[in-house]
Design an enzyme around this catalytic site. Structure first.
Site, PDB file in Angstrom:
ATOM      1  N   GLY A 285       0.801  -1.175  -0.064  1.00 53.28           N
ATOM      2  CA  GLY A 285      -0.012  -0.029  -0.068  1.00 53.28           C
ATOM      3  C   GLY A 285       0.947   1.370  -0.095  1.00 53.28           C
TER       4      GLY A 285
ATOM      5  CD  GLU B 293      -0.017  -7.985   5.880  1.00 51.67           C
ATOM      6  OE1 GLU B 293       0.968  -9.074   6.106  1.00 51.67           O
ATOM      7  OE2 GLU B 293       0.268  -7.128   5.129  1.00 51.67           O
TER       8      GLU B 293
END
Length: 676
Positions: A198, A441
């Site tokens: 990000g 994740e």
């Protein structure tokens, strides 16, 4: 467009007001409890007032008509405008803390300020905290303070184009050059390009690059390196850096996820995080005292994910519940007026379990944060024995919360009928933000397999009379010849889930052993036992969530709440526990003999808990204290003026700003006039 503003009444929809008047508990008390105390609730509202007060009318909806670039640039602008306000509030309300700045850039406030998310979330949630958690005191001083103040902006670059959850397989390489006291970083092929971080696309000027360390061509494991990627003044990519955005996605339009290629990029040796593993000036390497210490970063992130996704689920539940109290449809009695659709039992079944699920995961996350803080404290004192358990529990919570929240948000969207399909309902955006966490994740199936392998390993120790951690204490139930008589208590439900999880683990272990005995290697046997691994892993997680939910609602903390609030919370707990049993009956019935009367009792308990929750549903959602800017929904606004807001949103469509579109004269009119 001033005529549009007058379209929405200034009053509360009477059906919604009726629901609030009928509540059996204090919404104010609930809100204060939910936020962790009245002071935190007041702070939250103060922050929201500061950052939402100057947003233009229709701010959230207007985002839907922006270009891809404009959405990103608007988010950057809003971050820059909010920063001084948040820093000033932090200094005024809690000097030295971080609960307002920078946390308001990624907590629930941010959902209102950044309708399409924003590109600094990874910087705040990972880059800064990884430096503080795994950097030396000198590195924290050099990089941490600058990062916290956004003087430098970073991201966390671990995932690669061809490698995600399998961190050991990443190919980015860092070679130590003793002549210059530098690391030389390379992405040796296209597959090794960093992909998805990000803010990497056009926002960050530094990246926390996760790479394979080599010293004298000897592999020294995976380490983290702070790599400048853009010039501090011009923001142009630095030499050897190939960087950009990966393109549009299902959601998170403004997060600016990027790609990164490195070609002989040199950084000082001191840019490797060295709180645990170290490379000295002479090239000597000191390994981390705990091989799993890097899991701390992932544990931290997964706790954040559970916070985020449980919140997104509750946002969707609030929207759908308020809408269901306003929408009237399909008479129950043929000669009666159309009822609120929340009076249909089937509608309650779509709504209320999602409220309970969101609350269960929220409270489980709060418990995990307490464990995390203790684990970090232990690690700072050289104790790492908590890490394996924390890793497994955080994996389980991440998997279950993201799976259940994504499915729940979609059920809630469907519960709102056709209107929920509109972007203006905001359920699609909420889903887009939530579903990304299913894979980032740690992809959920891969995490379940990790948990399954850990369970089988623990079971192997247990049956050999070796000590196991407290997380597996429920394995003791395997010594019972049969499950005790079903008595409908919450304790029995927890024990039933644990008994079932124990025997699913046992079966996975036995099947793994059988496959290995037949000649399969351990790796092949483990692959072929994957289905059993994942099912045992899921049940391990579900018994944990149920156990924590019971403790949070009925434990010592209950004494601080009123009897009226506790009664409501206990009914929510009842709904969650009964629904969990009903959803897992196929496994439970394999090991526990439930009678027809027991099963009928569970069904009646489900229906009764839905009925008891009915008069309090709207008030419970009010207690979550979601600002209208956060919900950003024509169906879920506090005033309940659904139809006026729906029409208002239609009027705002950019296509409605001109009576005739340009394609009419060029294409549609000739088509209509043609003599084909």
């Amino acid at each position: 467009m001033s005529h549009i503003k007058n379209l929405i009444p200034k009053t509360i929809n009477p059906d919604l007001q009726k629901e609030r008047n009928a509540a059996e508990f204090s919404v104010g008390e609930f809100a204060a409890w939910w936020q962790g105390g009245q002071e935190k609730l007041d702070t939250k509202r103060t922050v929201e007032s500061a950052i939402f007060s100057d947003l233009e009318d229709g701010y959230g909806l207007n985002h839907e008509y922006m270009s891809h670039e404009d959405v990103y640039n608007s988010a950057v602008k809003k971050v820059a405008e909010a920063a001084p306000k948040l820093k000033a509030l932090q200094k005024k309300l809690n000097p030295g803390g971080n609960n307002i700045w920078p946390q308001s850039l990624f907590n629930v406030h941010s959902h209102g300020l950044f309708p399409a998310n924003q590109p600094l979330a990874t910087h705040i949630t990972m880059f800064v905290d990884v430096i503080k958690g795994q950097g030396t005191a000198e590195q924290v001083e050099k990089w941490g303070k600058a990062a916290e103040n956004c003087n430098i902006i970073g991201t966390y670059a671990q995932t690669e184009l061809a490698h995600g959850t399998n961190v050991r397989g990443i190919q980015t390489r860092a070679d130590f050059d003793p002549k210059t006291d530098e690391f030389v970083l390379n992405t040796p092929n296209l597959e090794a390009y960093k992909w998805w971080p990000g803010g990497l696309g056009h926002t960050a000027n530094h990246a926390m690059v996760v790479a394979q360390l080599y010293i004298d061509d000897v592999h020294r494991g995976i380490q983290m390196f702070i790599v400048p990627v853009r010039h501090a003044d011009t923001h142009l990519p630095l030499p050897g850096v190939d960087i950009g955005e990966i393109g549009k996605k299902l959601g998170m339009a403004a997060v600016n996820q990027g790609f990164l290629g490195l070609n002989n990029v040199r950084i000082p040796r001191t840019n490797m995080l060295m709180k645990y593993a170290k490379v000295e000036r002479d090239g000597s390497f000191k390994a981390s005292p705990a091989s799993r210490v890097n899991y701390l970063t992932m544990v931290y992130t997964r706790c954040l994910i559970v916070n985020l996704n449980s919140t997104l689920l509750l946002e969707a539940a609030t929207i759908a519940t308020r809408y269901s109290a306003v929408r009237r449809q399909s008479p129950i009695e043929a000669d009666q007026p159309e009822p609120q659709i929340i009076d249909h039992v089937t509608q309650r079944l779509k709504l209320f379990p999602e409220i309970a699920t969101g609350m269960a995961y929220h409270l489980a996350a709060e418990y995990m944060w307490e464990l995390y803080d203790q684990t970090v404290l232990d690690a700072n004192n050289g104790k790492f024995d908590r890490l394996p358990d924390m890793h497994i529990l955080s994996c389980a919570l991440k998997v279950l919360c993201t799976t259940d929240s994504c499915a729940g948000i979609e059920r809630l969207r469907l519960s709102t009928g056709g209107h929920g399909y509109l972007t203006a309902a905001n359920l699609s955006n909420i889903y887009g933000n939530a579903v990304a966490a299913y894979t980032y994740e740690g992809e959920n199936t891969v995490l379940l397999l990790q948990i399954g392998r850990a369970l089988v390993k623990a079971w192997s120790s247990f049956i050999a009379d070796k000590p196991v951690s407290s997380s597996y204490a429920y394995f003791e139930s395997s010594k019972l010849k049969q499950f005790p008589k079903w008595d409908n208590s919450w304790e029995t439900i927890i024990k039933a889930l644990q008994f079932t999880a124990t025997h699913k683990t046992r079966i996975a272990f036995e099947n793994l052993a059988e496959r290995m005995a037949s000649g399969q290697s351990q790796a092949v046997a483990a692959n072929n036992t994957g289905i059993e691994f994942t099912r045992a892993a899921e049940l391990h997680g579900r018994q944990f969530v149920c156990q924590i939910f019971v403790e949070q609602i009925t434990g010592p903390k209950a004494q601080k709440r009123s009897a009226a609030l506790n009664k409501v919370l206990e009914n929510i707990l009842e709904l969650f526990l009964v629904q969990t049993v009903l959803n897992n009956l196929s496994d439970i019935l394999r090991f526990i003999n439930l009678t027809d009367a027991d099963l009928r009792s569970l069904q009646k308990r489900l229906e009764l808990s839905l009925e008891k929750l009915r008069p309090n549903a709207v008030a419970i959602c009010d207690g979550f204290d979601f600002h209208d800017r956060v919900l950003n929904s024509v169906l879920g606004s506090y005033d309940g003026n659904v139809y006026a807001r729906l029409f208002d949103s239609a009027k705002r469509s950019t296509m409605n700003q001109k009576p005739v579109q340009k394609s009419f004269g060029s294409y549609l009119k000739p088509l209509m006039k043609a003599n084909l």
